[in-house]
Motif scaffolding. Structure first.
Motif, PDB file in Angstrom:
ATOM      1  N   ASN A 260       0.812  -1.225   0.000  1.00  0.00           N
ATOM      2  CA  ASN A 260       0.000   0.000   0.000  1.00  0.00           C
ATOM      3  C   ASN A 260       0.842   1.270   0.000  1.00  0.00           C
ATOM      4  O   ASN A 260       0.301   2.365   0.150  1.00  0.00           O
ATOM      5  N   VAL A 261       2.147   1.146  -0.157  1.00  0.00           N
ATOM      6  CA  VAL A 261       3.007   2.328   0.012  1.00  0.00           C
ATOM      7  C   VAL A 261       2.718   3.395  -1.040  1.00  0.00           C
ATOM      8  O   VAL A 261       2.738   4.596  -0.743  1.00  0.00           O
ATOM      9  N   ASP A 262       2.368   3.011  -2.272  1.00  0.00           N
ATOM     10  CA  ASP A 262       2.068   4.001  -3.300  1.00  0.00           C
ATOM     11  C   ASP A 262       0.810   4.787  -2.931  1.00  0.00           C
ATOM     12  O   ASP A 262       0.754   5.996  -3.082  1.00  0.00           O
ATOM     13  N   LYS A 263      -0.191   4.052  -2.427  1.00  0.00           N
ATOM     14  CA  LYS A 263      -1.435   4.710  -2.027  1.00  0.00           C
ATOM     15  C   LYS A 263      -1.194   5.613  -0.825  1.00  0.00           C
ATOM     16  O   LYS A 263      -1.782   6.695  -0.713  1.00  0.00           O
ATOM     17  N   MET A 264      -0.314   5.176   0.060  1.00  0.00           N
ATOM     18  CA  MET A 264      -0.027   5.926   1.275  1.00  0.00           C
ATOM     19  C   MET A 264       0.590   7.300   0.981  1.00  0.00           C
ATOM     20  O   MET A 264       0.604   8.168   1.836  1.00  0.00           O
ATOM     21  N   LEU A 265       1.158   7.433  -0.216  1.00  0.00           N
ATOM     22  CA  LEU A 265       1.755   8.730  -0.572  1.00  0.00           C
ATOM     23  C   LEU A 265       0.719   9.832  -0.509  1.00  0.00           C
ATOM     24  O   LEU A 265       1.039  10.999  -0.282  1.00  0.00           O
ATOM     25  N   GLU A 266      -0.572   9.469  -0.741  1.00  0.00           N
ATOM     26  CA  GLU A 266      -1.639  10.481  -0.711  1.00  0.00           C
ATOM     27  C   GLU A 266      -2.246  10.610   0.678  1.00  0.00           C
ATOM     28  O   GLU A 266      -3.201  11.354   0.861  1.00  0.00           O
ATOM     29  N   SER A 267      -1.724   9.865   1.645  1.00  0.00           N
ATOM     30  CA  SER A 267      -2.285   9.887   2.999  1.00  0.00           C
ATOM     31  C   SER A 267      -2.193  11.293   3.593  1.00  0.00           C
ATOM     32  O   SER A 267      -1.294  12.076   3.265  1.00  0.00           O
ATOM     33  N   THR A 268      -3.137  11.591   4.463  1.00  0.00           N
ATOM     34  CA  THR A 268      -3.096  12.901   5.124  1.00  0.00           C
ATOM     35  C   THR A 268      -2.503  12.777   6.517  1.00  0.00           C
ATOM     36  O   THR A 268      -2.262  13.776   7.187  1.00  0.00           O
ATOM     37  N   ASN A 269      -2.256  11.558   6.951  1.00  0.00           N
ATOM     38  CA  ASN A 269      -1.667  11.326   8.278  1.00  0.00           C
ATOM     39  C   ASN A 269      -0.248  11.913   8.305  1.00  0.00           C
ATOM     40  O   ASN A 269       0.617  11.505   7.526  1.00  0.00           O
ATOM     41  N   PRO A 270       0.016  12.881   9.185  1.00  0.00           N
ATOM     42  CA  PRO A 270       1.329  13.540   9.182  1.00  0.00           C
ATOM     43  C   PRO A 270       2.472  12.565   9.470  1.00  0.00           C
ATOM     44  O   PRO A 270       3.557  12.700   8.914  1.00  0.00           O
ATOM     45  N   ASP A 271       2.247  11.537  10.309  1.00  0.00           N
ATOM     46  CA  ASP A 271       3.278  10.531  10.582  1.00  0.00           C
ATOM     47  C   ASP A 271       3.708   9.852   9.290  1.00  0.00           C
ATOM     48  O   ASP A 271       4.890   9.733   8.991  1.00  0.00           O
ATOM     49  N   VAL A 272       2.685   9.392   8.536  1.00  0.00           N
ATOM     50  CA  VAL A 272       2.960   8.697   7.287  1.00  0.00           C
ATOM     51  C   VAL A 272       3.659   9.626   6.307  1.00  0.00           C
ATOM     52  O   VAL A 272       4.631   9.244   5.641  1.00  0.00           O
ATOM     53  N   ARG A 273       3.188  10.878   6.231  1.00  0.00           N
ATOM     54  CA  ARG A 273       3.765  11.830   5.283  1.00  0.00           C
ATOM     55  C   ARG A 273       5.231  12.110   5.605  1.00  0.00           C
ATOM     56  O   ARG A 273       6.072  12.221   4.715  1.00  0.00           O
ATOM     57  N   ARG A 274       5.537  12.189   6.907  1.00  0.00           N
ATOM     58  CA  ARG A 274       6.935  12.433   7.280  1.00  0.00           C
ATOM     59  C   ARG A 274       7.816  11.230   6.930  1.00  0.00           C
ATOM     60  O   ARG A 274       8.923  11.373   6.421  1.00  0.00           O
ATOM     61  N   ILE A 275       7.303  10.022   7.204  1.00  0.00           N
ATOM     62  CA  ILE A 275       8.099   8.818   6.898  1.00  0.00           C
ATOM     63  C   ILE A 275       8.392   8.748   5.403  1.00  0.00           C
ATOM     64  O   ILE A 275       9.517   8.476   4.978  1.00  0.00           O
ATOM     65  N   LEU A 276       7.359   9.034   4.594  1.00  0.00           N
ATOM     66  CA  LEU A 276       7.520   8.853   3.150  1.00  0.00           C
ATOM     67  C   LEU A 276       8.162  10.065   2.470  1.00  0.00           C
ATOM     68  O   LEU A 276       8.312  10.075   1.246  1.00  0.00           O
ATOM     69  N   GLY A 277       8.550  11.066   3.256  1.00  0.00           N
ATOM     70  CA  GLY A 277       9.282  12.190   2.681  1.00  0.00           C
ATOM     71  C   GLY A 277       8.389  13.231   2.030  1.00  0.00           C
ATOM     72  O   GLY A 277       8.870  14.072   1.264  1.00  0.00           O
ATOM     73  N   LYS A 278       7.063  13.172   2.282  1.00  0.00           N
ATOM     74  CA  LYS A 278       6.184  14.180   1.701  1.00  0.00           C
ATOM     75  C   LYS A 278       6.215  15.447   2.532  1.00  0.00           C
ATOM     76  O   LYS A 278       5.814  16.519   2.084  1.00  0.00           O
ATOM     77  N   GLU A 279       6.637  15.333   3.761  1.00  0.00           N
ATOM     78  CA  GLU A 279       6.701  16.486   4.656  1.00  0.00           C
ATOM     79  C   GLU A 279       8.083  16.497   5.290  1.00  0.00           C
ATOM     80  O   GLU A 279       8.594  15.451   5.672  1.00  0.00           O
ATOM     81  N   GLY A 280       8.680  17.677   5.392  1.00  0.00           N
ATOM     82  CA  GLY A 280       9.976  17.769   6.059  1.00  0.00           C
ATOM     83  C   GLY A 280      11.136  17.371   5.150  1.00  0.00           C
ATOM     84  O   GLY A 280      10.945  16.944   4.004  1.00  0.00           O
ATOM     85  N   GLU A 281      12.348  17.558   5.672  1.00  0.00           N
ATOM     86  CA  GLU A 281      13.573  17.290   4.899  1.00  0.00           C
ATOM     87  C   GLU A 281      14.422  16.274   5.656  1.00  0.00           C
ATOM     88  O   GLU A 281      15.626  16.454   5.795  1.00  0.00           O
ATOM     89  N   PHE A 282      13.759  15.222   6.130  1.00  0.00           N
ATOM     90  CA  PHE A 282      14.478  14.309   7.037  1.00  0.00           C
ATOM     91  C   PHE A 282      15.563  13.508   6.319  1.00  0.00           C
ATOM     92  O   PHE A 282      16.598  13.206   6.875  1.00  0.00           O
ATOM     93  N   GLY A 283      15.315  13.157   5.063  1.00  0.00           N
ATOM     94  CA  GLY A 283      16.327  12.401   4.311  1.00  0.00           C
ATOM     95  C   GLY A 283      17.604  13.206   4.169  1.00  0.00           C
ATOM     96  O   GLY A 283      18.706  12.699   4.416  1.00  0.00           O
ATOM     97  N   LYS A 284      17.462  14.492   3.807  1.00  0.00           N
ATOM     98  CA  LYS A 284      18.642  15.337   3.614  1.00  0.00           C
ATOM     99  C   LYS A 284      19.471  15.418   4.887  1.00  0.00           C
ATOM    100  O   LYS A 284      20.698  15.451   4.835  1.00  0.00           O
ATOM    101  N   GLY A 285      18.776  15.426   6.030  1.00  0.00           N
ATOM    102  CA  GLY A 285      19.477  15.539   7.302  1.00  0.00           C
ATOM    103  C   GLY A 285      20.485  14.423   7.516  1.00  0.00           C
ATOM    104  O   GLY A 285      21.505  14.622   8.174  1.00  0.00           O
ATOM    105  N   ILE A 286      20.226  13.251   6.967  1.00  0.00           N
ATOM    106  CA  ILE A 286      21.177  12.154   7.155  1.00  0.00           C
ATOM    107  C   ILE A 286      21.942  11.870   5.864  1.00  0.00           C
ATOM    108  O   ILE A 286      22.566  10.811   5.716  1.00  0.00           O
ATOM    109  N   GLY A 287      21.881  12.811   4.919  1.00  0.00           N
ATOM    110  CA  GLY A 287      22.715  12.672   3.723  1.00  0.00           C
ATOM    111  C   GLY A 287      22.108  11.796   2.649  1.00  0.00           C
ATOM    112  O   GLY A 287      22.815  11.297   1.776  1.00  0.00           O
ATOM    113  N   LEU A 288      20.777  11.596   2.686  1.00  0.00           N
ATOM    114  CA  LEU A 288      20.134  10.722   1.696  1.00  0.00           C
ATOM    115  C   LEU A 288      19.071  11.508   0.933  1.00  0.00           C
ATOM    116  O   LEU A 288      18.748  12.652   1.273  1.00  0.00           O
TER     117      LEU A 288
END
Lengths: 339, 401
Positions: A260-288
């Motif tokens: 369901n990960v592709d569908k989850m990209l449209e999720s409005t849940n902020p937790d899910v959005r942060r994990i999948l990189g739709k919100e925030g710059e968390f990947g960049k923080g660790i060099g990814l």
């Protein structure tokens, strides 16, 4: 002899490696090379073993793939380096591998004097004892005078000595280098007992001619927190490997799966959005890249999916989740949040 | 005008002008050698320094502090007292003793078997010669590791468990856990038997020396072998009987999981010893054959011509000359056997490599120190072996007159 030669070569590599390399950024080298060099077990069903087509499969193998997916965006870009219990740390120290995912127990001695750091516990295990049902043994306390087969270079060897001494039982160890040799000797009746991590016992029992004739005794005689380890002194790489582990756990907790990960990209849940990189710059923080966790889940799956497919209910080994369940379901697996 | 013809000077040839120091060979040689030594020293220092710096940078423990720390593991077979409260240093010695034990016994068995097979290949008996050839060709052409696996797994698997042991004569038992023998327990008075044994050996040596001197002086021979055997075995035997057999035996008995009591020989040890001995014997056989074949034909003919029997020809003429050819390559085989004993780790025998370079290395994580010590140990064993064999070679070499 062969493995001694290999060990010698690795030791030589430690000897002559230049000072510049130890501090080099592992992330840069992995990206430059285009593949992740991952140390795995030479063969332990469920954790890392080549299947009949020659593909590596297993719990530890999937962790290697998850790291490759996060770092390189492609879970197939992994070079698997099979290591014996004896060679594994030298392989990591010498730089032959970037990360060690080899059902390795996290201990203080290894964390301090071997120049490596464990990033976390991806499998809570404990040492068990297996005997033939024909011996009519019900408890480890009845094993006075037994002969025990054990693998060299493991915490198992030390726990065994401790357990028998504390319980004032006599025993004879027979020490082999490879798990296959132990299996053969144990089946031939050279030993009464085969001891290793309980997960390993369940996996090895499947390799036997008559699995029903062997039981794992109820006593778990040690704590064996297994986890990936990296070289000390590269905190960026340490953080990446650690958060790959946490991302796998967080994804399961948030209900994100391979399916369901592709569908989850449209999720409005902020937790899910942060994990999948739709919100925030968390990947960049660790060099990814920012979709690092998305790539892991899309290509490999979440922690629960990996567990089920390799060692859990969906596999032949069929180990219960038990302590390895999420903290929300009564287990010990707990990840800090991605935020 | 008188022209003086300049004739070449008849005087002594003037010594050539001393060449420049740089062009003198002795000087150059010395310079090159000094440079080489300096380069070597710098090279070793650089490696040592690099190791120290790198280990410190990678936070890997170094030094030999682990030597006195508690090992915490057990070893199944040791010649010295060892338990899990002993130190890593003691584990080093325990492993080393196990390696020396299997290498020492292996050398003895391989030599005996190798000589028998080597002489067998030269036999005029068709069957013996072909059997010896087959032995050599099969054993020296299969990898040793494979042979060890055969001896250990293929043979071991077919032995019965402890509860269905095969009983051997004299109270011994054989099962998958090993060979269990009755252990001798000396009772009071057994010291006299040992003393008689010692006296037998000393007297035999004295007789041998006396007989040699007498033979040189008078040419008369004395049956040294038979008198020695009688002195060494019959004398203690007689004392033993007179004193009422002062030696008891502790018999192994099945208690719990395993046989207890008596002496146990582990299957790992047996497999390794048999594998190493038979494999090395196939090489030694060829060396022996080459040595004997290398003695000129005329020697045998001459010995026959002066009336020596075939046995005496072999003992007094052929073998002493063949040994000159045999000893140097034989030394290499002994060294190979000692080094090959490190394959023990594959079949679970606790030899030096398994205990020290295996378990100790892993529990301490100090690969550099452990590997260095391992190399040093094998180097020492090998150098001592070859020093002894060189001495022996010099001792038996023909004195050319």
């Amino acid at each position: 002899m062969k493995s001694t030669t290999k060990l010698f070569a690795l030791t030589t590599a430690v000897l002559v490696s230049t000072a510049s390399f130890a501090s080099a950024q592992t992330l840069d080298r992995v990206k430059q090379r285009g593949t992740l060099s991952c140390g795995v077990n030479v063969g332990l069903a469920g954790f890392s073993a080549p299947d009949d087509k020659g593909n590596w499969t297993g719990f530890d193998v999937d962790y290697c793939r998850a790291i490759a997916a996060a770092v390189l965006g492609d879970a197939t870009k992994v070079r698997f380096v099979p290591t014996t219990a004896k060679e594994r740390f030298t392989a990591l120290q010498s730089g032959e591998i970037d990360v060690l995912n080899r059902n390795t127990t996290w201990t203080l001695a290894r964390d301090s004097s071997l120049g490596l750091s464990f990033v976390g516990t991806n499998y809570y295990d404990g040492q068990g004892l297996m005997v033939k049902t024909g011996l009519k043994v019900k408890s480890a306390k009845e094993l006075d005078g037994a002969t025990v087969c054990v693998q060299t270079g493991t915490t198992t060897e030390l726990n065994l000595a401790d357990y028998f001494r504390v319980n004032k039982l006599a025993y004879k160890p027979v020490v082999f280098e490879k798990a296959d040799e132990i299996l053969q000797a144990y089946q031939a009746g050279r030993c009464d007992v085969y001891t290793t991590d309980a997960s390993g016992l369940y996996a090895q029992r499947l390799q036997m001619q008559k699995p029903d004739e062997h039981i794992v005794l109820p006593e778990i005689i040690s704590k064996e927190p297994l986890g990936p380890s990296v070289r000390q002194g590269d905190s960026q790489w340490f953080t990446i490997v650690r958060w790959v582990h946490f991302a796998l756990l967080n994804a399961e907790e948030a209900g994100i799966t391979k399916g369901n990960v592709d569908k989850m990209l449209e999720s409005t849940n902020p937790d899910v959005r942060r994990i999948l990189g739709k919100e925030g710059e968390f990947g960049k923080g660790i060099g990814l890249a920012n979709d690092w966790a998305f790539q892991i889940i899309k290509q490999v799956g979440n922690y629960g999916e990996i567990f089920d497919a390799t060692v859990g209910a969906g596999s032949r080994i069929n180990i219960a989740r038990g302590q390895n369940n999420l903290w929300t379901k009564g287990g010990l697996q707990y990840a800090p949040p991605i935020r | 005008m008188t022209a003086t013809v300049q004739s070449p000077s008849p005087g002594p040839i003037a010594p050539p002008a001393k060449p420049n120091l740089l062009y003198r060979p002795e000087f150059r040689q010395a310079v090159y050698q000094i440079l080489l030594v300096i380069a070597l020293i710098i090279g070793f220092w650089a490696i040592a320094h690099n190791v120290a710096v790198n280990l410190a940078r990678q936070n890997i423990a170094s030094g030999f502090g682990f030597w006195t720390r508690t090992a915490g593991f057990d070893i199944s077979q040791t010649l010295i007292e060892f338990d899990n409260q002993s130190t890593y240093g003691k584990a080093f010695w325990a492993g080393l003793m196990n390696t020396l034990l299997v290498a020492g016994l292996g050398i003895i068995f391989a030599t005996i078997l190798g000589f028998l097979v080597g002489i067998g290949r030269l036999s005029s008996n068709w069957l013996i010669a072909k059997l010896a050839t087959a032995y050599v060709e099969i054993l020296r052409n299969l990898p040793l590791l494979l042979q060890l696996f055969f001896w250990y797994f293929a043979v071991l698997k077919n032995l019965p468990g402890p509860r269905e042991s095969i009983s051997l004569p004299g109270g011994a038992s054989l099962n998958v856990r090993g060979l269990y023998l009755p252990a001798p327990v000396p009772e009071s008075g057994f010291g006299y038997v040992l003393a008689a044994f010692g006296i037998g050996i000393l007297t035999s040596i004295a007789i041998a020396m006396w007989s040699k001197r007498r033979q040189l002086a008078t040419g008369q021979r004395f049956p040294v072998l038979w008198t020695s055997l009688a002195l060494i075995f019959l004398l203690p035997g007689a004392v033993y009987l007179v004193l009422g057999q002062p030696l008891g035996f502790e018999y192994p008995a099945l208690r719990g999981f395993n046989f207890q009591g008596g002496m146990a020989v582990q299957p790992e040890f047996m497999a390794l010893l048999v594998g190493l001995s038979t494999y090395t014997a196939s090489f030694i056989a060829e060396i022996v054959r080459a040595g004997i074949a290398g003695v000129p034909r005329g020697q045998r003919e001459a010995a026959n011509a002066i009336g020596l029997s075939n046995g005496l020809t072999m003992r007094l003429v052929i073998i002493p000359q063949a040994l000159r050819i045999i000893i140097p390559p034989l030394t290499s085989q002994y060294l190979n056997l000692a080094k090959n004993s490190s394959l023990a780790v594959a079949i679970g025998y606790p030899d030096f490599v398994s205990v020290f370079t295996g378990t100790v290395l892993n529990q301490t994580g100090q690969a550099v120190e452990v590997i260095l010590l391992t190399m040093l140990v094998f180097l020492t064993i090998s150098l001592l072996t070859s020093a002894f064999m060189n001495w022996f070679n010099k001792h038996i070499a023909l004195v050319e007159r």
